[in-house]
Design a protein around this motif. Structure first.
Motif, PDB file in Angstrom:
ATOM      1  N   ARG A  88       0.829  -1.415   0.156  1.00 32.36           N
ATOM      2  CA  ARG A  88      -0.079   0.097   0.027  1.00 32.36           C
ATOM      3  C   ARG A  88       0.887   1.448  -0.293  1.00 32.36           C
ATOM      4  NH1 ARG A  88      -4.176  -0.410   4.820  1.00 32.36           N
ATOM      5  NH2 ARG A  88      -4.675   1.710   3.810  1.00 32.36           N
ATOM      6  N   PRO A  89       0.466   2.646  -0.484  1.00 34.61           N
ATOM      7  CA  PRO A  89       1.501   3.342  -0.535  1.00 34.61           C
ATOM      8  C   PRO A  89       1.513   3.852   0.387  1.00 34.61           C
ATOM      9  CG  PRO A  89      -0.932   3.879  -1.450  1.00 34.61           C
ATOM     10  CD  PRO A  89      -0.819   2.234  -1.319  1.00 34.61           C
ATOM     11  N   PRO A  90       2.281   5.040   1.154  1.00 33.59           N
ATOM     12  CA  PRO A  90       2.550   5.308   2.305  1.00 33.59           C
ATOM     13  C   PRO A  90       1.204   6.506   2.354  1.00 33.59           C
ATOM     14  CG  PRO A  90       4.631   5.930   1.071  1.00 33.59           C
ATOM     15  CD  PRO A  90       3.617   5.373   0.135  1.00 33.59           C
ATOM     16  N   GLY A  91       0.757   5.995   4.358  1.00 31.11           N
ATOM     17  CA  GLY A  91       0.278   7.092   4.435  1.00 31.11           C
ATOM     18  C   GLY A  91       0.954   8.524   4.637  1.00 31.11           C
ATOM     19  N   PRO A  92       0.226   9.733   4.858  1.00 27.70           N
ATOM     20  CA  PRO A  92       0.573  10.895   4.661  1.00 27.70           C
ATOM     21  C   PRO A  92       1.484  11.159   5.946  1.00 27.70           C
ATOM     22  CG  PRO A  92      -1.603  11.083   5.843  1.00 27.70           C
ATOM     23  CD  PRO A  92      -1.782   9.230   5.080  1.00 27.70           C
TER      24      PRO A  92
ATOM     25  N   ARG B  95       3.734   8.716   7.146  1.00 30.09           N
ATOM     26  CA  ARG B  95       4.500   8.059   7.150  1.00 30.09           C
ATOM     27  C   ARG B  95       5.459   9.334   5.327  1.00 30.09           C
ATOM     28  NH1 ARG B  95       4.777   2.162   5.494  1.00 30.09           N
ATOM     29  NH2 ARG B  95       6.795   2.790   4.454  1.00 30.09           N
ATOM     30  N   ARG B  96       5.164   9.493   4.566  1.00 29.40           N
ATOM     31  CA  ARG B  96       5.686  10.828   3.948  1.00 29.40           C
ATOM     32  C   ARG B  96       6.189  11.640   4.369  1.00 29.40           C
ATOM     33  NH1 ARG B  96       0.131   9.278   0.653  1.00 29.40           N
ATOM     34  NH2 ARG B  96      -0.346  12.031   1.236  1.00 29.40           N
ATOM     35  N   LEU B  97       5.670  12.373   5.182  1.00 28.72           N
ATOM     36  CA  LEU B  97       6.070  13.995   5.853  1.00 28.72           C
ATOM     37  C   LEU B  97       7.231  13.492   6.417  1.00 28.72           C
ATOM     38  CD1 LEU B  97       5.565  16.675   6.586  1.00 28.72           C
ATOM     39  CD2 LEU B  97       4.736  15.258   9.056  1.00 28.72           C
ATOM     40  N   LEU B  98       7.666  12.388   7.082  1.00 24.56           N
ATOM     41  CA  LEU B  98       8.268  11.876   8.003  1.00 24.56           C
ATOM     42  C   LEU B  98      10.020  11.200   6.973  1.00 24.56           C
ATOM     43  CD1 LEU B  98       7.052  10.209  11.350  1.00 24.56           C
ATOM     44  CD2 LEU B  98       8.013  12.591  10.707  1.00 24.56           C
ATOM     45  N   ALA B  99       9.761  11.004   6.187  1.00 24.95           N
ATOM     46  CA  ALA B  99      10.304  10.344   5.221  1.00 24.95           C
ATOM     47  C   ALA B  99      11.135  11.819   4.196  1.00 24.95           C
ATOM     48  CB  ALA B  99       9.485   9.741   3.947  1.00 24.95           C
ATOM     49  N   THR B 100      10.259  13.012   5.180  1.00 24.21           N
ATOM     50  CA  THR B 100      11.285  14.457   4.398  1.00 24.21           C
ATOM     51  C   THR B 100      12.845  13.987   5.131  1.00 24.21           C
ATOM     52  OG1 THR B 100       9.485  15.552   4.414  1.00 24.21           O
ATOM     53  CG2 THR B 100      11.444  16.683   4.610  1.00 24.21           C
ATOM     54  N   PRO B 101      13.719  14.392   4.319  1.00 25.42           N
ATOM     55  CA  PRO B 101      15.253  13.888   4.754  1.00 25.42           C
ATOM     56  C   PRO B 101      15.805  14.772   6.107  1.00 25.42           C
ATOM     57  CG  PRO B 101      15.113  14.622   2.006  1.00 25.42           C
ATOM     58  CD  PRO B 101      13.545  14.571   3.158  1.00 25.42           C
ATOM     59  N   ASP B 102      16.078  13.733   7.130  1.00 31.49           N
ATOM     60  CA  ASP B 102      16.431  14.966   8.282  1.00 31.49           C
ATOM     61  C   ASP B 102      15.545  14.927   9.071  1.00 31.49           C
ATOM     62  OD1 ASP B 102      19.668  14.238   7.535  1.00 31.49           O
ATOM     63  OD2 ASP B 102      19.111  16.012   6.608  1.00 31.49           O
TER      64      ASP B 102
ATOM     65  N   ALA C   2       1.103  18.899   2.284  1.00 30.99           N
ATOM     66  CA  ALA C   2       2.055  18.093   3.064  1.00 30.99           C
ATOM     67  C   ALA C   2       2.377  19.515   4.599  1.00 30.99           C
ATOM     68  CB  ALA C   2       3.797  18.344   2.882  1.00 30.99           C
ATOM     69  N   LEU C   3       1.925  20.553   3.707  1.00 33.42           N
ATOM     70  CA  LEU C   3       2.119  21.509   5.202  1.00 33.42           C
ATOM     71  C   LEU C   3       0.607  21.780   6.305  1.00 33.42           C
ATOM     72  CD1 LEU C   3       3.892  23.609   6.156  1.00 33.42           C
ATOM     73  CD2 LEU C   3       2.369  25.491   4.960  1.00 33.42           C
ATOM     74  N   HIS C   4      -0.022  21.422   5.485  1.00 34.04           N
ATOM     75  CA  HIS C   4      -1.128  20.774   6.515  1.00 34.04           C
ATOM     76  C   HIS C   4      -1.245  19.256   7.115  1.00 34.04           C
ATOM     77  CE1 HIS C   4      -5.484  20.125   7.859  1.00 34.04           C
ATOM     78  NE2 HIS C   4      -5.063  18.455   7.607  1.00 34.04           N
ATOM     79  N   THR C   5      -0.782  18.163   6.992  1.00 35.59           N
ATOM     80  CA  THR C   5      -0.640  17.084   7.266  1.00 35.59           C
ATOM     81  C   THR C   5       0.710  17.837   8.523  1.00 35.59           C
ATOM     82  OG1 THR C   5      -0.627  16.385   6.063  1.00 35.59           O
ATOM     83  CG2 THR C   5       0.238  15.149   7.143  1.00 35.59           C
TER      84      THR C   5
ATOM     85  N   ALA D  11      -7.863  13.212  17.800  1.00 35.18           N
ATOM     86  CA  ALA D  11      -8.627  14.490  16.076  1.00 35.18           C
ATOM     87  C   ALA D  11      -7.817  14.844  15.979  1.00 35.18           C
ATOM     88  CB  ALA D  11      -8.844  14.967  17.499  1.00 35.18           C
ATOM     89  N   GLY D  12      -6.037  15.421  16.040  1.00 34.15           N
ATOM     90  CA  GLY D  12      -5.425  16.026  15.721  1.00 34.15           C
ATOM     91  C   GLY D  12      -4.880  14.603  14.483  1.00 34.15           C
ATOM     92  N   LEU D  13      -4.379  13.935  14.515  1.00 33.82           N
ATOM     93  CA  LEU D  13      -3.622  12.938  13.941  1.00 33.82           C
ATOM     94  C   LEU D  13      -5.502  12.634  13.010  1.00 33.82           C
ATOM     95  CD1 LEU D  13      -1.735  10.766  16.526  1.00 33.82           C
ATOM     96  CD2 LEU D  13      -1.164  12.123  14.264  1.00 33.82           C
ATOM     97  N   LEU D  14      -6.311  12.128  12.899  1.00 34.85           N
ATOM     98  CA  LEU D  14      -7.125  12.304  12.098  1.00 34.85           C
ATOM     99  C   LEU D  14      -7.627  13.103  11.192  1.00 34.85           C
ATOM    100  CD1 LEU D  14      -9.399  10.638  11.367  1.00 34.85           C
ATOM    101  CD2 LEU D  14     -11.258  11.189  12.513  1.00 34.85           C
ATOM    102  N   TYR D  15      -7.498  14.266  11.993  1.00 32.61           N
ATOM    103  CA  TYR D  15      -8.115  16.361  11.098  1.00 32.61           C
ATOM    104  C   TYR D  15      -6.655  16.007   9.683  1.00 32.61           C
ATOM    105  CZ  TYR D  15      -8.651  21.196   9.876  1.00 32.61           C
ATOM    106  OH  TYR D  15      -9.258  22.307   9.999  1.00 32.61           O
ATOM    107  N   GLY D  16      -5.242  15.724  10.648  1.00 26.03           N
ATOM    108  CA  GLY D  16      -4.373  15.788   9.203  1.00 26.03           C
ATOM    109  C   GLY D  16      -4.135  14.780   8.481  1.00 26.03           C
ATOM    110  N   ALA D  17      -4.854  13.673   8.212  1.00 25.63           N
ATOM    111  CA  ALA D  17      -5.178  12.388   7.503  1.00 25.63           C
ATOM    112  C   ALA D  17      -6.355  12.390   5.931  1.00 25.63           C
ATOM    113  CB  ALA D  17      -5.072  11.068   7.837  1.00 25.63           C
ATOM    114  N   VAL D  18      -6.824  13.777   6.281  1.00 30.41           N
ATOM    115  CA  VAL D  18      -7.559  14.213   5.133  1.00 30.41           C
ATOM    116  C   VAL D  18      -7.305  15.203   4.983  1.00 30.41           C
ATOM    117  CG1 VAL D  18      -9.424  12.721   6.806  1.00 30.41           C
ATOM    118  CG2 VAL D  18      -9.654  15.425   7.213  1.00 30.41           C
ATOM    119  N   ARG D  19      -8.456  15.666   3.585  1.00 33.76           N
ATOM    120  CA  ARG D  19      -7.848  16.874   3.396  1.00 33.76           C
ATOM    121  C   ARG D  19      -9.444  17.662   3.150  1.00 33.76           C
ATOM    122  NH1 ARG D  19      -6.176  18.409  -3.006  1.00 33.76           N
ATOM    123  NH2 ARG D  19      -6.397  20.242  -2.717  1.00 33.76           N
TER     124      ARG D  19
END
Length: 434
Positions: free
Chosen positions: A40-44, A46-53, A178-181, A301-309
């Motif tokens: 499955r494609p990585p969630g928002p 995982r993509r965020l924390l994959a940002t270098p450093d 990505a900034l919203h996440t 609620a914050g994690l759920l809010y960041g996973a949706v647009r």
């Protein structure tokens, strides 16, 4: 009679990809891809924390941010336990928060102009000395005025959450989703720290010794800040001479900051009143757990809010978020006034906290958009300053209401502050009509 058909491999001149079967049926060529499908494609997040450093500075920042949920609870438990006065404890923490509201914008301005590492480390060391001075004053029975002076010295504590958001804004510039996440992740991190911090502080102050919460908080703050500022690759560039005007003068910022002041009143009053309520029920040590449940609801609620647009603009969403928060804050008031049950109060706070993170994420998104270029840390610190100023007022009002009215009635202060925040969040036309 139909002729039988046979599967045969592809000609050698055109080899099939590995894992592919080719077959001929009548005049048709059939291809079957037997290769395993990807995951499955990585969630928002995982993509965020994959940002270098990104993970490197996040670890240090979380360690430095955890004491923010410890210091005020530690101070209230430590002072009230040794001096026997919640009014004094609330007044001391209010003084420290008010001093932070004055000093923090100047610290943030220096961070924007000279860089995070050059300013945050010495500012953190000064704040740590203030916390240690408070600990010694309480331990050795110093006069009451020394408690105010020592806690005021902690005002130089840098806005660790604001510096992390500034790094995300620097790394993700131009990617609104990505900034919203990232904003949702940081708000969830705030709530996580305010969920674990009070529990850890209450446990240390009651199970070890009264000053243990403050001492551990100082160690975590200094260690985390050193780790965070050591990550220089993600640090936003310094702007020694920003051309933009002050964030306070930017269009749309004054009512937004006033709303932060009102929302801070919610958090400051809720903390002091909940500690007093748990103490009145004979379960002072459980106060941290009860406050942690409110933060847990907000974190989820914050994690759920960041996973949706979310639909619509942030400016249009803000009044609805504040309205839901104001409505849910009536639940702790009803639980305290009608039942007097600590477990029911904890459940009410868990539900009420679910509106906090979406409201704060939306608020911080607007602050980032309205802050002039090159002064982002200062703009976000002004928002945090508004929250701290409101927390100072709410803390003092909560302590006064507990001693001069009743603990249950004191839960009316967060509801009132939420109503004021809602009025400030309304568009100017609706505000004038109301």
């Amino acid at each position: 009679m139909p002729q039988p058909t046979f599967a045969r491999p592809a000609p050698r001149s055109a080899p099939a990809p590995r894992g592919t079967l080719l077959a001929v049926t009548a005049d048709s060529l059939v291809a079957a891809d037997l290769r395993p499908r990807g995951g499955r494609p990585p969630g928002p997040y995982r993509r965020l924390l994959a940002t270098p450093d990104a993970r490197a500075f996040t670890v240090g920042n979380l360690m430095a941010r955890l004491p923010m949920g410890m210091f005020s609870v530690s101070a209230v438990v430590m002072i009230a336990g040794t001096r026997g006065s919640y009014a004094l404890a609330g007044a001391v923490t209010a003084t420290g928060l008010a001093a932070t509201a004055v000093v923090a914008p100047w610290t943030a301005r220096l961070v924007d102009r000279h860089g995070q590492a050059r300013v945050a480390v010495p500012a953190t060391l000064v704040a740590a000395l203030g916390s240690l001075a408070l600990l010694l004053c309480v331990r050795y029975g110093a006069p009451a005025w020394t408690l105010f002076a020592a806690y005021a010295a902690t005002a130089t504590t840098p806005n660790t959450g604001g510096m992390a958001r500034a790094r995300w804004n620097h790394l993700l510039k131009g990617d609104a989703d990505a900034l919203h996440t990232a904003n949702s992740f940081e708000q969830a991190a705030d709530e996580l720290c305010f969920m674990l911090g009070p529990v850890l502080a209450a446990f240390l102050c009651t199970a070890v010794f009264p000053q243990a919460g403050t001492l551990v908080g100082v160690v975590l703050l200094v260690t985390g800040m050193l780790l965070f500022t050591a990550q220089r690759s993600t640090e936003p560039p310094a702007r020694p001479r920003p051309a933009a005007s002050a964030p306070l003068r930017a269009p749309g910022m004054p009512p937004l900051l006033a709303g932060c002041l009102a929302m801070g009143g919610i958090f400051g009053a809720m903390e002091v009143v909940t500690i007093a309520f748990a103490d009145a029920q004979g379960h002072r040590a459980a106060a941290g757990v009860v406050l942690a449940l409110q933060a847990a609801g907000s974190c989820a609620a914050g994690l759920l809010y960041g996973a949706v647009r979310p639909a619509g603009s942030a400016a249009a969403r803000l009044p609805w978020c504040v309205a839901v928060m104001a409505a849910l804050l009536t639940l702790p008031l009803l639980a305290a006034a009608l039942t007097g049950s600590l477990p029911l109060l904890a459940l009410a706070l868990l539900v009420a906290g679910m509106a906090t993170a979406p409201t704060m994420v939306t608020t911080m998104t607007l602050v980032q958009r309205r802050t002039p270029e090159g002064r982002l840390n200062e703009g976000m610190t002004l928002a945090v300053t508004g929250l701290l100023g409101g927390m100072a007022c709410g803390s003092a009002a909560g302590g006064w209401a507990v001693e001069h009215a009743s603990v249950a009635a004191a839960y009316g202060i967060p509801v009132t502050a939420a109503a004021v925040a809602l009025l400030l969040a309304l568009p100017p036309a609706r505000r004038a009509a109301s």
